[in-house]
Design a protein around this motif. Sequence first.
Motif, PDB file in Angstrom:
ATOM      1  N   UNK A 295       0.782  -1.226   0.000  1.00 59.89           N
ATOM      2  CA  UNK A 295       0.000   0.000   0.000  1.00 59.89           C
ATOM      3  C   UNK A 295       0.818   1.283   0.000  1.00 59.89           C
ATOM      4  N   UNK A 296       2.118   1.183  -0.262  1.00 59.21           N
ATOM      5  CA  UNK A 296       2.926   2.408  -0.326  1.00 59.21           C
ATOM      6  C   UNK A 296       2.595   3.226  -1.571  1.00 59.21           C
ATOM      7  N   UNK A 297       2.042   2.558  -2.585  1.00 55.72           N
ATOM      8  CA  UNK A 297       1.502   3.256  -3.757  1.00 55.72           C
ATOM      9  C   UNK A 297       0.400   2.369  -4.300  1.00 55.72           C
ATOM     10  N   UNK A 298      -0.329   2.872  -5.274  1.00 57.17           N
ATOM     11  CA  UNK A 298      -1.432   2.096  -5.830  1.00 57.17           C
ATOM     12  C   UNK A 298      -0.941   0.983  -6.740  1.00 57.17           C
ATOM     13  N   UNK A 308      12.026   8.135  -9.015  1.00 54.59           N
ATOM     14  CA  UNK A 308      12.607   9.416  -8.607  1.00 54.59           C
ATOM     15  C   UNK A 308      13.661   9.259  -7.513  1.00 54.59           C
ATOM     16  N   UNK A 309      14.090   8.035  -7.272  1.00 51.65           N
ATOM     17  CA  UNK A 309      15.111   7.840  -6.237  1.00 51.65           C
ATOM     18  C   UNK A 309      14.540   7.774  -4.835  1.00 51.65           C
ATOM     19  N   UNK A 310      13.247   7.569  -4.756  1.00 54.44           N
ATOM     20  CA  UNK A 310      12.550   7.539  -3.466  1.00 54.44           C
ATOM     21  C   UNK A 310      13.113   6.501  -2.498  1.00 54.44           C
ATOM     22  N   UNK A 311      13.631   5.386  -3.040  1.00 51.23           N
ATOM     23  CA  UNK A 311      14.091   4.299  -2.179  1.00 51.23           C
ATOM     24  C   UNK A 311      15.493   4.531  -1.637  1.00 51.23           C
ATOM     25  N   UNK A 312      16.166   5.567  -2.156  1.00 52.51           N
ATOM     26  CA  UNK A 312      17.552   5.808  -1.744  1.00 52.51           C
ATOM     27  C   UNK A 312      17.612   6.482  -0.379  1.00 52.51           C
ATOM     28  N   UNK A 313      18.738   6.328   0.295  1.00 48.98           N
ATOM     29  CA  UNK A 313      18.995   7.100   1.506  1.00 48.98           C
ATOM     30  C   UNK A 313      18.837   8.570   1.148  1.00 48.98           C
ATOM     31  N   UNK A 314      18.060   9.298   1.936  1.00 52.37           N
ATOM     32  CA  UNK A 314      17.768  10.688   1.608  1.00 52.37           C
ATOM     33  C   UNK A 314      16.506  10.837   0.781  1.00 52.37           C
ATOM     34  N   UNK A 315      15.977   9.728   0.259  1.00 54.53           N
ATOM     35  CA  UNK A 315      14.739   9.765  -0.516  1.00 54.53           C
ATOM     36  C   UNK A 315      13.526   9.773   0.402  1.00 54.53           C
ATOM     37  N   UNK A 316      12.338   9.832  -0.210  1.00 51.58           N
ATOM     38  CA  UNK A 316      11.109   9.955   0.563  1.00 51.58           C
ATOM     39  C   UNK A 316      10.766   8.673   1.325  1.00 51.58           C
ATOM     40  N   UNK A 317      11.218   7.521   0.824  1.00 48.45           N
ATOM     41  CA  UNK A 317      10.932   6.246   1.490  1.00 48.45           C
ATOM     42  C   UNK A 317      12.192   5.379   1.455  1.00 48.45           C
ATOM     43  N   UNK A 318      13.152   5.674   2.331  1.00 50.15           N
ATOM     44  CA  UNK A 318      14.406   4.905   2.319  1.00 50.15           C
ATOM     45  C   UNK A 318      14.112   3.424   2.529  1.00 50.15           C
ATOM     46  N   UNK A 319      14.576   2.596   1.594  1.00 51.32           N
ATOM     47  CA  UNK A 319      14.212   1.183   1.589  1.00 51.32           C
ATOM     48  C   UNK A 319      15.460   0.336   1.358  1.00 51.32           C
ATOM     49  N   UNK A 320      15.583  -0.715   2.145  1.00 49.45           N
ATOM     50  CA  UNK A 320      16.763  -1.585   2.078  1.00 49.45           C
ATOM     51  C   UNK A 320      18.024  -0.742   2.246  1.00 49.45           C
ATOM     52  N   UNK A 321      18.098  -0.149   3.425  1.00 45.53           N
ATOM     53  CA  UNK A 321      19.122   0.851   3.724  1.00 45.53           C
ATOM     54  C   UNK A 321      20.521   0.250   3.830  1.00 45.53           C
TER      55      UNK A 321
END
Lengths: 381, 143
Positions: A295-298, A308-321
């Motif tokens: 549910x993080x997006x549709x 847009x790089x959202x998953x990166x450190x510093x992004x809106x949703x840091x993922x698998x840091x």
Amino acid sequence: MSRRVALAGVGLADNGKDHGQTPYGMLAQASRRAVAEAGLTPADIDGFGSTALGTLAPIDVAEYMGLRPRWLDSTAVGGSSWEIMAAHAADAISQGRADVILLAYGSTARSDLRNKLRTGSLDWGSRGPMQWEAPYGHSLMSKYAMAARRHMFEYGTTLEQLAEIAVSARFNAAENPQAQERTPITIDDVLSGPMIADPFQKLQCCLRSDGGAAVVLVAEDRVADLPSKPVWVLGSGESSSHVSMSQWEDFTVGPASVSGPLAFQRAGLTPADIDVCQIYDAFTSMLLITLEDLGFCGKGEAGPFVADGRLRLGGALPTNTDGGGLSACHPGQRGLFLLVEAVRQLRGESGPRQVAGAETACVSGTGGWFCSSGTMILGTR
Amino acid sequence: MTSPAKRFDLPTVELETKPYWDAAKEGRLLLRRCASCGRAHAYPRPFCPHCWSEDVPWEQASGRARLYTYSTVFFNDLPPFNERLPYIAAVVDLEEGPRMMTGLVETEGVDLQLGMALEAVFLPLDDTLAAPFFRPALGKDTT
Ligand SMILES: [Zn+2]
């Protein structure tokens, strides 16, 4: 009885490339570190869970470590088994069936291949439901590739968007000295790599590592004595889907579409409340589809969502840091490593890769080929 | 005399699945259809996975299907697949409803599109076994 449950200690073995250890040795090394970090001793452990190692898992490894647990689990549904066992352990502690439970994993998938102790592709057998796929050579990679192709067909997801997931993982791994691969890569690097299972090039697929990980869960009564900041289990969910790809109804919807909402509902939170994610990424499409399922997006939106790089450190949703299975460590089952990294982030001890002020984490493991899912929501309060 | 290398493409034929593999050897694709709820299912079980009725007679499928998804496999080190690379793994939707795992053949020069019409073709696995694969049903689109 109903007690809150905390993750009190986490540990990793000396992971990565071949260190000459055995899977048992790596599991025990991670366990010693996790138990020591929790300020506990082997005598404190009354429950134990492990899988994928030994003849009567988890007893072989319990015996190796000199443990005789009186609460056991060996859920065997692939890489998600660890989120599911953590949920079972939390329930058991909550109900008073155990006070301290150790979950531990070890694998030498990388050196086993080099030492010809295993094949690259896995043999799933040819009996029962497996007889229907035996003639066709549906490799693990091809199963994830087929799901990716269907997602691309239905939603216009592009290979560049999928590649960004691998690029983001490598970006994060650069800040993790323990990550196996840290050299930055570009989308072009991913797309120009050797094809493994079309449309997946090599860098859309996870690493093969040696690795061990361990997590200690304790009852709230024990938390006051802990040397480290407790991380609380806020909610969890599990689910199963299929083993035969023919029995999967919609290749763009994975089992996290069930486990995720259950975990969020039980935690009383929504994806908007989450500060950091650890989501199983054996293949780029696994993370892409799971983000939507949680549910993080549709549904169908994850391609542009990650681009847009959202998953990166510093992004809106840091993922698998830590760099994830794509860049940090993937020894066969990554589920426990997700919990270790989530705990470290929530304790605020992740150094250059720390997500500032992280108070909530979503951990989601996927097992097999979208066969099973375990999602756990963790928090500092 | 050396023993032949282990191969990983041969199904283990079981009593409950023998009719399917016997039919495949004769070039026929079998399903089972539930006499209680009316739904066909594949892979075949001795009961209906939808309603658990045990009244599930065999039925011959048309062999017509649509391509749901596929992947061209470039890496597999298990014999005999290691000698066939690249080959195409596919999942198809049968005209009768059920979905099945299979492989695509005779695709040279064909622009593969999800949803395209396919037809079954039966290929020998060894001297005693054959399995249904699918090929593009060019010019025979039955929409
Ligand atoms: Zn029925």
